[in-house]
Design an enzyme around this catalytic site. Structure first.
Site, PDB file in Angstrom:
ATOM      1  N   TYR A  55       3.262   8.787  -3.386  1.00  0.00           N
ATOM      2  CA  TYR A  55       2.827   9.843  -2.463  1.00  0.00           C
ATOM      3  C   TYR A  55       3.152  11.244  -2.994  1.00  0.00           C
ATOM      4  O   TYR A  55       2.639  12.243  -2.495  1.00  0.00           O
ATOM      5  CB  TYR A  55       3.468   9.676  -1.076  1.00  0.00           C
ATOM      6  N   ASP A  64       6.064   1.935   3.561  1.00  0.00           N
ATOM      7  CA  ASP A  64       5.130   2.413   4.578  1.00  0.00           C
ATOM      8  C   ASP A  64       4.451   1.209   5.246  1.00  0.00           C
ATOM      9  O   ASP A  64       4.391   1.087   6.473  1.00  0.00           O
ATOM     10  CB  ASP A  64       4.090   3.308   3.873  1.00  0.00           C
ATOM     11  N   ASP A 122       4.255  -8.190  -2.104  1.00  0.00           N
ATOM     12  CA  ASP A 122       3.182  -8.939  -1.431  1.00  0.00           C
ATOM     13  C   ASP A 122       3.738 -10.203  -0.786  1.00  0.00           C
ATOM     14  O   ASP A 122       3.357 -10.579   0.329  1.00  0.00           O
ATOM     15  CB  ASP A 122       2.014  -9.244  -2.392  1.00  0.00           C
ATOM     16  N   ASP A 140       5.511  -0.869   8.991  1.00  0.00           N
ATOM     17  CA  ASP A 140       4.527  -0.967  10.085  1.00  0.00           C
ATOM     18  C   ASP A 140       4.314  -2.424  10.481  1.00  0.00           C
ATOM     19  O   ASP A 140       4.210  -2.756  11.665  1.00  0.00           O
ATOM     20  CB  ASP A 140       3.180  -0.367   9.651  1.00  0.00           C
ATOM     21  N   LYS A 185       6.983  -4.490  -7.151  1.00  0.00           N
ATOM     22  CA  LYS A 185       5.991  -5.307  -7.853  1.00  0.00           C
ATOM     23  C   LYS A 185       6.344  -5.260  -9.335  1.00  0.00           C
ATOM     24  O   LYS A 185       5.598  -4.727 -10.166  1.00  0.00           O
ATOM     25  CB  LYS A 185       4.584  -4.753  -7.597  1.00  0.00           C
TER      26      LYS A 185
END
Ligand code: NAD
Length: 368
Positions: A145, A253, A229, A257, A196
């Site tokens: 970001y 992020d 993942d 959520d 990852k």
């Protein structure tokens, strides 16, 4: 250098339901001042769309400096359709990003706790979520970001290319990992670090730095690594295997959520964004509910204030070293729910529907 005033609490209610839920937090703070003589100094100012309307900017320099000298910032929420047409740099949300970035609030803590009274509000089966208590520690000021280069540029054949750069330095990883390990020690002593590393070099560095910090300073904490993942999948398969999840800005992020929805309602979940402690032990921090400004219900007195009140409980614990008071406040929330009191978002059969301020008052009455 601007010094942090230890007892200064800056309320930034913001837009939509922000002022409604922060009004309840203010009542709680006043209760602690009156009944427990805690001497919090409250200040209050504008942020987001309401600040843009009055001053032409979502965050004035004056408010920014107030934020710099406050030990605790309690933010409501910013934004709404009214400001959709405003230019990007003046959008209400820019105020939040500036506060996070400039105050160097690099560690975002998001607990996902399933309240026993609301077990049926989750989309998952009660036995999967009952007793759930996860803490996600998300890196907040680095990664994709913020990485450079970034942008959209024309390339050959009339095509365009969008670029974002995912970068992390060792020190960025180590400082947030330290927060996760320290917090795990106060809980079940387990950290699962997610990245990852199988396909991203920055993920490989993340894994190596977390492991070496663990081996050097936190051998007593149980550490394991999980691909992000897989973590997303495990969160819905068997969420109770997690205690503290440590992860970067992008994966955090999404995973936070996802975890928040395990618990049923947005109106219940608090968050904290913490900076580094300086040599005098001072720390800047911002606390806010994870929900937005909810324009659909703003002004109706139906917003759930629990996420904001629990955010203040986090402030008591992490910024003000008042663990007993934090626990008392969390217990008061539980007791109000035990009495069957529900705001509209969590209302169910045989419960009593209450307004935002009635819920705030009920929680305060449980503190007595
Ligand atoms: P939202 O979180 O505001 O609302 C989503 C849904 O949840 C709505 O139906 C709303 O009524 C409900 N809801 C949210 N909080 C509630 C509460 N405390 N009690 C009862 N119901 C509640 O998300 P959105 O609708 O996607 O966004 C609305 C605005 O908020 C947008 O402008 C967005 O940019 C902004 N936003 C701000 C923040 C922030 O300030 N940190 C975070 C997310 C979204």
């Amino acid at each position: 250098m601007i010094k942090v005033k230890k007892r200064r609490v800056l309320l930034l209610p913001g837009d939509g339901i922000g002022p409604e839920v922060i009004a309840e937090v203010k009542k709680v703070i006043n209760w602690f001042n009156d009944k427990k003589s805690l001497d919090f100094e409250i200040d209050e100012d504008l942020v987001g769309g309401i600040s843009f309307d009055k001053h032409g900017t979502p965050l004035t320099d004056e408010v920014f400096y107030k934020a710099l000298e406050s030990a605790v910032i309690m933010l409501g929420a910013v934004g709404g359709p009214k400001w959709d047409g405003v230019e990007f740099s003046k959008k209400p949300e820019r105020a939040l990003l500036k506060l996070r970035k400039e105050l160097k609030l690099f560690a975002n803590l998001r607990p996902a706790i399933c309240f026993e009274q609301l077990v049926n509000a989750s989309t998952l089966k009660p036995e999967i979520v009952s007793g759930l208590d996860i803490l996600i520690v998300r890196e907040l000021t680095g990664g994709v970001y913020f990485g450079e280069p970034r942008g959209i540029k024309p390339i050959e054949n009339g095509e365009r290319k969008g670029v974002n750069t995912h970068t992390y330095t060792s020190s960025e990883i180590i400082r947030v990992a330290r927060v996760a390990f320290d917090l795990a020690k106060k809980r079940s002593n387990r950290v699962i670090s997610c990245e990852k590393s199988n396909v991203m070099e920055a993920g490989q560095l993340w894994k190596e730095e977390v492991q070496s910090l663990h081996d050097k300073d936190y051998k007593d904490v149980e550490l394991s690594h999980m691909l992000a993942d897989n973590c997303a999948m495990q969160l819905v398969r068997n969420p109770k295997q997690f205690d503290v999840i440590l992860t970067d800005n992008l994966f955090g992020d999404m995973l936070s959520d996802e975890a928040s929805m395990l618990t049923g309602s947005l109106g219940l979940l608090p968050s904290a964004s913490l900076g580094a402690k300086n040599k005098d032990g001072e720390m800047r921090a911002m606390y806010e509910p994870i929900h937005g400004s909810a324009p659909d219900i703003a002004g109706k007195g139906v917003a759930n204030p629990i996420a904001s009140i629990l955010s203040f409980a986090m402030a008591l614990r992490y910024s003000l070293d008042l663990d007993n008071e934090a626990e008392a406040l969390e217990k008061a929330v539980q007791e109000a729910l035990n009495d069957g009191l529900r705001t509209k978002d969590i209302m169910s059969d045989k419960m009593k529907e209450v307004s935002t301020s009635q819920m705030g008052d009920a929680i305060i009455s449980k503190l007595q």
